[in-house]
Design a protein around this motif. Structure first.
Motif, PDB file in Angstrom:
ATOM      1  N   CYS A 103       1.194  -1.063  -0.143  1.00  0.00           N
ATOM      2  CA  CYS A 103      -0.054   0.069   0.573  1.00  0.00           C
ATOM      3  C   CYS A 103       0.862   1.297  -0.108  1.00  0.00           C
ATOM      4  CB  CYS A 103      -1.002   0.176   1.504  1.00  0.00           C
ATOM      5  SG  CYS A 103      -2.350  -1.577   0.901  1.00  0.00           S
ATOM      6  N   ALA A 104       2.158   0.963   0.502  1.00  0.00           N
ATOM      7  CA  ALA A 104       2.970   2.026   1.075  1.00  0.00           C
ATOM      8  C   ALA A 104       3.348   3.001  -0.930  1.00  0.00           C
ATOM      9  CB  ALA A 104       3.805   2.407   1.843  1.00  0.00           C
ATOM     10  N   SER A 109       2.713   6.671  -3.595  1.00  0.00           N
ATOM     11  CA  SER A 109       2.702   7.412  -4.398  1.00  0.00           C
ATOM     12  C   SER A 109       1.862   7.851  -5.568  1.00  0.00           C
ATOM     13  CB  SER A 109       4.065   5.634  -5.641  1.00  0.00           C
ATOM     14  OG  SER A 109       2.622   4.818  -6.271  1.00  0.00           O
ATOM     15  N   GLY A 110       0.731   7.056  -5.831  1.00  0.00           N
ATOM     16  CA  GLY A 110      -0.426   7.503  -6.633  1.00  0.00           C
ATOM     17  C   GLY A 110      -0.327   9.052  -6.164  1.00  0.00           C
ATOM     18  N   ILE A 111      -0.976   8.536  -4.461  1.00  0.00           N
ATOM     19  CA  ILE A 111      -1.382   9.931  -4.091  1.00  0.00           C
ATOM     20  C   ILE A 111      -0.826  11.474  -3.859  1.00  0.00           C
ATOM     21  CG2 ILE A 111      -2.050  11.002  -1.469  1.00  0.00           C
ATOM     22  CD1 ILE A 111      -3.451   9.081  -0.462  1.00  0.00           C
ATOM     23  N   GLY A 112       1.023  11.051  -3.959  1.00  0.00           N
ATOM     24  CA  GLY A 112       2.260  12.071  -3.667  1.00  0.00           C
ATOM     25  C   GLY A 112       2.145  12.072  -4.969  1.00  0.00           C
ATOM     26  N   ALA A 113       1.697  11.395  -6.719  1.00  0.00           N
ATOM     27  CA  ALA A 113       1.816  11.959  -7.799  1.00  0.00           C
ATOM     28  C   ALA A 113       0.403  13.100  -8.151  1.00  0.00           C
ATOM     29  CB  ALA A 113       2.102  10.799  -8.715  1.00  0.00           C
ATOM     30  N   GLU A 114      -0.174  12.891  -7.386  1.00  0.00           N
ATOM     31  CA  GLU A 114      -1.631  13.081  -7.965  1.00  0.00           C
ATOM     32  C   GLU A 114      -2.313  14.726  -6.933  1.00  0.00           C
ATOM     33  OE1 GLU A 114      -7.024  12.944  -7.182  1.00  0.00           O
ATOM     34  OE2 GLU A 114      -5.086  11.435  -6.673  1.00  0.00           O
ATOM     35  N   LEU A 115      -1.890  14.407  -6.216  1.00  0.00           N
ATOM     36  CA  LEU A 115      -1.593  16.107  -5.687  1.00  0.00           C
ATOM     37  C   LEU A 115      -0.702  17.007  -5.678  1.00  0.00           C
ATOM     38  CD1 LEU A 115      -2.774  15.442  -1.777  1.00  0.00           C
ATOM     39  CD2 LEU A 115      -4.314  15.684  -3.600  1.00  0.00           C
ATOM     40  N   SER A 218       4.531  20.184  -3.407  1.00  0.00           N
ATOM     41  CA  SER A 218       5.620  18.918  -3.963  1.00  0.00           C
ATOM     42  C   SER A 218       5.574  20.925  -4.927  1.00  0.00           C
ATOM     43  CB  SER A 218       4.788  19.184  -5.292  1.00  0.00           C
ATOM     44  OG  SER A 218       5.270  18.445  -6.000  1.00  0.00           O
ATOM     45  N   GLU A 219       6.816  20.898  -5.628  1.00  0.00           N
ATOM     46  CA  GLU A 219       7.420  22.331  -5.725  1.00  0.00           C
ATOM     47  C   GLU A 219       8.187  22.115  -7.670  1.00  0.00           C
ATOM     48  OE1 GLU A 219      10.757  23.283  -2.970  1.00  0.00           O
ATOM     49  OE2 GLU A 219       8.650  24.573  -3.169  1.00  0.00           O
ATOM     50  N   LYS A 220       8.841  22.364  -7.719  1.00  0.00           N
ATOM     51  CA  LYS A 220       9.778  22.945  -8.887  1.00  0.00           C
ATOM     52  C   LYS A 220       9.029  22.359 -10.090  1.00  0.00           C
ATOM     53  CE  LYS A 220      13.430  23.199  -6.036  1.00  0.00           C
ATOM     54  NZ  LYS A 220      15.097  22.582  -5.178  1.00  0.00           N
ATOM     55  N   GLY A 221       7.608  21.897 -10.767  1.00  0.00           N
ATOM     56  CA  GLY A 221       7.455  21.290 -12.197  1.00  0.00           C
ATOM     57  C   GLY A 221       6.723  19.705 -11.850  1.00  0.00           C
ATOM     58  N   THR A 222       7.503  19.486 -12.844  1.00  0.00           N
ATOM     59  CA  THR A 222       7.041  18.398 -13.149  1.00  0.00           C
ATOM     60  C   THR A 222       8.176  17.630 -12.849  1.00  0.00           C
ATOM     61  OG1 THR A 222       8.499  18.252 -15.284  1.00  0.00           O
ATOM     62  CG2 THR A 222       5.858  17.800 -16.069  1.00  0.00           C
ATOM     63  N   GLU A 223       9.312  17.985 -12.380  1.00  0.00           N
ATOM     64  CA  GLU A 223      10.467  17.391 -11.381  1.00  0.00           C
ATOM     65  C   GLU A 223       9.944  16.730 -10.548  1.00  0.00           C
ATOM     66  OE1 GLU A 223      15.883  17.940 -10.383  1.00  0.00           O
ATOM     67  OE2 GLU A 223      13.798  19.226 -11.603  1.00  0.00           O
ATOM     68  N   GLY A 224       9.812  18.588 -10.039  1.00  0.00           N
ATOM     69  CA  GLY A 224       9.132  17.728  -8.234  1.00  0.00           C
ATOM     70  C   GLY A 224       7.846  16.529  -8.371  1.00  0.00           C
ATOM     71  N   VAL A 225       6.998  16.356  -9.491  1.00  0.00           N
ATOM     72  CA  VAL A 225       5.849  15.557  -9.099  1.00  0.00           C
ATOM     73  C   VAL A 225       6.478  13.886  -8.757  1.00  0.00           C
ATOM     74  CG1 VAL A 225       4.196  14.623 -10.205  1.00  0.00           C
ATOM     75  CG2 VAL A 225       4.560  16.900  -9.636  1.00  0.00           C
ATOM     76  N   GLY A 226       7.486  14.040  -9.321  1.00  0.00           N
ATOM     77  CA  GLY A 226       8.317  12.424  -9.361  1.00  0.00           C
ATOM     78  C   GLY A 226       8.867  12.725  -8.289  1.00  0.00           C
ATOM     79  N   ARG A 227       9.722  13.540  -7.957  1.00  0.00           N
ATOM     80  CA  ARG A 227      10.634  13.168  -6.538  1.00  0.00           C
ATOM     81  C   ARG A 227       9.702  12.650  -4.979  1.00  0.00           C
ATOM     82  NH1 ARG A 227      12.868  17.778  -6.597  1.00  0.00           N
ATOM     83  NH2 ARG A 227      14.151  16.972  -7.813  1.00  0.00           N
ATOM     84  N   SER A 228       8.226  14.111  -5.121  1.00  0.00           N
ATOM     85  CA  SER A 228       7.114  14.099  -4.369  1.00  0.00           C
ATOM     86  C   SER A 228       6.766  12.098  -4.233  1.00  0.00           C
ATOM     87  CB  SER A 228       6.065  14.611  -4.587  1.00  0.00           C
ATOM     88  OG  SER A 228       6.617  15.697  -4.655  1.00  0.00           O
ATOM     89  N   ALA A 229       5.973  11.569  -5.141  1.00  0.00           N
ATOM     90  CA  ALA A 229       6.054  10.370  -5.313  1.00  0.00           C
ATOM     91  C   ALA A 229       6.699   9.517  -4.601  1.00  0.00           C
ATOM     92  CB  ALA A 229       5.537   9.604  -7.074  1.00  0.00           C
ATOM     93  N   THR A 230       8.432   9.249  -5.438  1.00  0.00           N
ATOM     94  CA  THR A 230       9.316   9.106  -5.256  1.00  0.00           C
ATOM     95  C   THR A 230       9.684   8.744  -3.004  1.00  0.00           C
ATOM     96  OG1 THR A 230      10.315   9.012  -7.414  1.00  0.00           O
ATOM     97  CG2 THR A 230      11.934   7.948  -5.208  1.00  0.00           C
ATOM     98  N   THR A 231       9.625  10.164  -2.885  1.00  0.00           N
ATOM     99  CA  THR A 231      10.043   9.751  -1.135  1.00  0.00           C
ATOM    100  C   THR A 231       8.708   9.887  -1.151  1.00  0.00           C
ATOM    101  OG1 THR A 231       9.314  12.543  -2.091  1.00  0.00           O
ATOM    102  CG2 THR A 231      12.176  11.811  -1.683  1.00  0.00           C
ATOM    103  N   ALA A 232       7.819   9.540  -1.644  1.00  0.00           N
ATOM    104  CA  ALA A 232       6.835   9.052  -0.792  1.00  0.00           C
ATOM    105  C   ALA A 232       6.740   8.262  -0.541  1.00  0.00           C
ATOM    106  CB  ALA A 232       5.296   9.761  -1.037  1.00  0.00           C
ATOM    107  N   VAL A 233       6.653   7.324  -1.230  1.00  0.00           N
ATOM    108  CA  VAL A 233       7.340   5.090  -0.723  1.00  0.00           C
ATOM    109  C   VAL A 233       8.029   5.245  -0.329  1.00  0.00           C
ATOM    110  CG1 VAL A 233       7.849   3.527  -2.777  1.00  0.00           C
ATOM    111  CG2 VAL A 233       6.165   5.349  -3.553  1.00  0.00           C
ATOM    112  N   ILE A 234       9.421   6.088  -0.478  1.00  0.00           N
ATOM    113  CA  ILE A 234      10.391   5.553   0.784  1.00  0.00           C
ATOM    114  C   ILE A 234      10.376   5.567   2.084  1.00  0.00           C
ATOM    115  CG2 ILE A 234      13.187   6.934   1.572  1.00  0.00           C
ATOM    116  CD1 ILE A 234      13.695   6.760  -1.646  1.00  0.00           C
ATOM    117  N   VAL A 235       9.571   7.258   2.751  1.00  0.00           N
ATOM    118  CA  VAL A 235       9.209   7.528   3.789  1.00  0.00           C
ATOM    119  C   VAL A 235       8.184   6.729   4.763  1.00  0.00           C
ATOM    120  CG1 VAL A 235       8.505   9.285   5.296  1.00  0.00           C
ATOM    121  CG2 VAL A 235       9.981  10.097   3.426  1.00  0.00           C
ATOM    122  N   ALA A 236       7.171   6.901   3.540  1.00  0.00           N
ATOM    123  CA  ALA A 236       6.062   5.698   4.269  1.00  0.00           C
ATOM    124  C   ALA A 236       6.321   3.841   4.611  1.00  0.00           C
ATOM    125  CB  ALA A 236       4.735   5.835   3.261  1.00  0.00           C
ATOM    126  N   SER A 237       7.422   3.590   3.611  1.00  0.00           N
ATOM    127  CA  SER A 237       7.569   2.321   3.866  1.00  0.00           C
ATOM    128  C   SER A 237       8.536   2.167   5.193  1.00  0.00           C
ATOM    129  CB  SER A 237       8.696   1.458   2.837  1.00  0.00           C
ATOM    130  OG  SER A 237       7.852   1.884   1.591  1.00  0.00           O
TER     131      SER A 237
END
Length: 257
Positions: A103-104, A109-115, A218-237
Motif C-alpha cells: 500500500c505504501a 506514490s499515487g497520492i503523491g503524484a496526483e496531489l 510539491s514544487e519545481k514543476g514536473t521534476e518535483g512531482v516525480g520526486r514527491s511520488a518517490t520520496t512518499a514511497v520511501i518515507v511511508a515504507s
C-alpha cells in the motif's frame, strides 16, 4: 561536518513540517461538513484498486512460507506443527507488514503524484481562490480513506495468505481442510489478531499523511512531482517499519506476544 549539519537541518525541518501538516489534518477533520462523497470515492480507488495486487501477494506469501518451512519442521519431526506456525507468522507479522508496504508503494506514490500534479498545475491554488477548502477535500478524505482501507485490505490478505498456506501444506503432504483450519485457529488468540490489525490503522494513517504531505507541498514543476511520488514511497515504507517496531515493543510490554 558542514554536510552533516545540513542533512540534520533538512531532516528536522522535514519532521517539523510533517508534524504541522498532521496537526492541521486533525484540526480540519474535526470541523463540520465532511466531504463524504469524495471519501467514498477515495475508498474505492485506494481499497478496490489495490485489492488484486494485495490478494496475489498474500496468496504467494502463504504458499511460499509453508513450502519453505515444511522441510525444516520435517527434519525435527514437527511437521504436524506446520499449520500452527504458518498461521501465527502470517497473522502476527508477515501479512500486515507486507500488505502495508504494498500500500505504501501503490497508494503513497499515487497520492503523491496526483496531489503533486495538482499543485504544480495550480489546481490547488484555483480551489483556494474559488472558496473551496482544498486541504479538507484533497487531504482529509485521502488520509481517512487510507486509514480505513489498509486494515480492511490486511484482514482480507490474512485470509487469502492462510488459504495459500493450506495449499502449500498439501503440495508435498496431505492435510485435510478441517484439520488445517482447526490447527491454524487453535494456535491463534485475540492477542495475535487484534494488535496486528490495530497497527495497520497507524500504517494506513502514516501512508496517507506522507503521500498527501509530499504531494501537497510539491514544487519545481514536473521534476518535483516525480520526486514527491518517490520520496512518499520511501518515507511511508520506512515509517511502516518504525511503527511496526514500536507496536512489537508495546505488545511485548503488555504481555500480548
Amino acid at each position: 561536518m558542514g554536510l552533516l549539519a545540513k542533512i540534520d537541518n533538512e531532516f528536522f525541518q522535514e519532521v517539523g513540517e510533517i508534524s504541522r501538516f498532521t496537526a492541521r489534518f486533525f484540526k480540519e477533520v474535526t470541523k463540520p461538513k465532511q466531504e463524504w462523497e469524495e471519501f467514498i470515492n477515495q475508498c474505492y480507488w485506494i481499497g478496490y484498486k489495490t485489492l488484486t495486487l494485495v490478494s496475489i501477494t498474500a496468496f504467494i506469501m502463504g504458499l511460499v512460507l509453508t513450502i519453505q518451512s515444511r522441510p525444516t519442521l520435517v527434519e525435527f519431526g514437527a511437521a504436524s506443527l506446520l499449520p500452527s506456525m504458518v498461521s501465527v507468522s502470517l497473522v502476527r507479522e508477515i501479512t500486515p507488514v507486507i500488505t502495508s508496504l504494498i500500500c505504501a508503494g501503490k497508494i503513497g506514490s499515487g497520492i503523491g503524484a496526483e496531489l503533486g500534479s495538482m499543485r504544480v498545475t495550480e489546481q490547488i491554488d484555483a480551489m483556494e481562490v474559488s472558496g473551496t477548502n482544498p486541504f479538507k477535500y484533497l487531504v482529509v478524505t485521502r488520509v481517512l480513506a487510507s486509514t480505513v482501507m489498509v486494515p480492511i485490505l490486511s484482514i482480507l490478505a490474512i485470509g487469502i495468505s492462510l488459504y495459500g498456506g493450506y495449499l502449500g501444506a498439501n503440495i508435498r503432504g496431505e492435510v485435510s481442510w478441517t484439520l488445517f483450519w482447526f490447527q491454524a485457529f487453535d494456535a491463534l488468540s485475540y492477542g495475535d489478531f487484534i494488535p496486528s490489525i490495530i497497527k495497520t490503522v497507524f500504517f494506513g494513517f502514516a501512508i496517507g499523511i506522507v503521500g498527501c504531505f509530499k504531494g501537497y507541498t510539491s514544487e519545481k514543476g514536473t521534476e518535483g512531482v516525480g520526486r514527491s511520488a518517490t520520496t512518499a514511497v520511501i518515507v511511508a515504507s520506512l515509517l511502516v517499519f518504525v511503527l511496526d517496531l514500536i507496536a512489537v515493543q508495546i505488545t511485548d510490554l503488555l504481555g500480548l506476544t
